[in-house]
Enzyme design. Structure first.
Site, short mmCIF file in Angstrom:
data_model
loop_
_atom_site.label_atom_id
_atom_site.label_comp_id
_atom_site.label_asym_id
_atom_site.label_seq_id
_atom_site.Cartn_x
_atom_site.Cartn_y
_atom_site.Cartn_z
N GLU A 1 0.80 -1.44 -0.14
CA GLU A 1 0.02 -0.04 0.18
C GLU A 1 0.84 1.26 0.03
O GLU A 1 1.94 1.34 0.46
CB GLU A 1 -0.89 0.04 1.29
CG GLU A 1 -1.81 -0.99 1.26
CD GLU A 1 -2.85 -0.77 2.57
OE1 GLU A 1 -3.46 -1.79 3.00
OE2 GLU A 1 -2.72 0.32 3.23
N ASP B 1 -0.46 5.27 0.73
CA ASP B 1 -1.48 5.63 1.29
C ASP B 1 -1.32 7.33 1.40
O ASP B 1 -0.58 7.85 2.06
CB ASP B 1 -2.02 5.07 2.76
CG ASP B 1 -2.28 3.80 2.59
OD1 ASP B 1 -2.53 3.21 1.73
OD2 ASP B 1 -1.94 2.73 3.81
N GLU C 1 -4.38 9.21 3.52
CA GLU C 1 -5.50 9.04 4.30
C GLU C 1 -5.97 10.34 5.05
O GLU C 1 -4.97 10.96 5.55
CB GLU C 1 -5.18 8.12 5.47
CG GLU C 1 -5.14 6.68 4.69
CD GLU C 1 -4.79 5.62 5.77
OE1 GLU C 1 -4.54 5.64 7.06
OE2 GLU C 1 -4.73 4.36 5.64
N THR D 1 0.16 9.61 5.75
CA THR D 1 0.80 9.06 4.51
C THR D 1 1.38 7.71 5.15
O THR D 1 1.97 7.33 6.28
CB THR D 1 1.89 9.82 3.91
OG1 THR D 1 2.83 10.30 4.73
CG2 THR D 1 1.35 11.09 3.37
N ASN D 2 1.55 6.75 4.20
CA ASN D 2 2.04 5.30 4.75
C ASN D 2 2.67 4.71 3.53
O ASN D 2 2.08 4.55 2.40
CB ASN D 2 1.15 4.57 5.58
CG ASN D 2 1.87 3.48 6.12
OD1 ASN D 2 2.92 3.38 6.51
ND2 ASN D 2 0.98 2.42 6.57
N ASN E 1 4.90 0.78 9.36
CA ASN E 1 5.73 1.74 10.39
C ASN E 1 6.62 2.53 9.34
O ASN E 1 7.56 2.95 9.76
CB ASN E 1 6.57 0.79 11.15
CG ASN E 1 5.80 -0.02 12.32
OD1 ASN E 1 4.78 0.35 12.38
ND2 ASN E 1 6.47 -1.23 12.55
N GLU F 1 5.11 5.72 8.41
CA GLU F 1 3.88 6.70 8.52
C GLU F 1 4.39 8.08 8.83
O GLU F 1 5.46 8.28 9.48
CB GLU F 1 2.96 6.17 9.56
CG GLU F 1 2.48 5.00 9.35
CD GLU F 1 1.59 4.37 10.58
OE1 GLU F 1 1.64 5.11 11.73
OE2 GLU F 1 1.23 3.28 10.56
N TRP G 1 -9.05 5.49 16.36
CA TRP G 1 -7.85 5.88 16.39
C TRP G 1 -7.47 7.23 15.39
O TRP G 1 -6.58 7.92 15.74
CB TRP G 1 -6.68 4.93 15.94
CG TRP G 1 -6.86 4.50 14.29
CD1 TRP G 1 -7.34 3.84 13.91
CD2 TRP G 1 -5.83 5.35 13.27
NE1 TRP G 1 -7.44 3.97 12.59
CE2 TRP G 1 -6.37 4.68 12.07
CE3 TRP G 1 -4.99 6.27 13.34
CZ2 TRP G 1 -5.98 5.13 10.99
CZ3 TRP G 1 -4.59 6.68 12.00
CH2 TRP G 1 -4.97 6.33 10.59
N GLY H 1 -6.62 10.89 18.06
CA GLY H 1 -5.96 9.64 18.62
C GLY H 1 -7.25 8.76 19.03
O GLY H 1 -7.19 7.89 19.98
#
Length: 168
Positions: free
Chosen positions: A2, A4, A6, A20-21, A29, A31, A96, A100
């Site tokens: 992926e 991303d 988001e 973003t990821n 991990n 991100e 989340w 958060g």
């Protein structure tokens, strides 16, 4: 795999956050999150992902916000083993995403919608042992795109003033 963009939930009056990821070969991990410097609900904006063998560039209105370089030579996985698919969805991540997880989805405001215009995809055809871009662009286009001096200044400006999370 992926790559991303988001858009996380928002409380009225609060800045919008884009997440973003890069998730590849079973590893995430990677991100980063940014507060947008504008309200994305007022007008259309351009969100771009430039993905080539050398790097992934995330852009907002032609301003680079993130660069993920191909560092396979030092053991960092890079997405290249699967063909690209493009998805767009609205999903509930209120456990989340919004502050958060402190702010929950207000289902009385449903239905939730997203709108798109001027969609464009420029890509290579899969499977192929070599990639030739589907459209001829100046300076070899996206396939070899790098950031010039002005782009690097913009990237530093965004990361200094608007990056709020970096898990890379």
């Amino acid at each position: 795999d992926e790559i991303d963009f988001e858009f996380l939930g928002n409380s009225s009056g609060q800045p919008y956050t884009v997440h973003t990821n890069v998730y590849t070969q079973g590893k995430g991990n990677r991100e980063q999150q940014f507060r947008l410097w504008f309200d994305p609900t007022i007008a259309f904006h351009e969100y771009s992902i430039i993905w080539n063998p050398r790097r992934i560039i995330f852009m907002v209105d032609n301003i680079p916000i993130r660069v993920f370089d191909n560092n396979e030579a030092v053991g960092v996985p890079y997405p290249k083993r699967q063909p690209m698919r493009l998805y767009s969805s609205l999903w509930n991540a209120d456990d989340w995403a919004t502050q958060g997880g402190r702010v929950k989805t207000d289902w009385t405001k449903a239905p939730f919608t997203a709108a798109y215009r001027n969609f464009n995809a420029n890509a290579c055809v899969w499977p192929s042992t070599s990639c030739v871009p589907t459209k001829s662009l100046p300076n070899n286009g996206w396939m070899y795109q790098e950031l010039d001096v002005n782009d690097l200044k913009k990237l530093k400006w965004v990361q200094k003033n608007y990056m709020i999370y970096n898990y890379c």
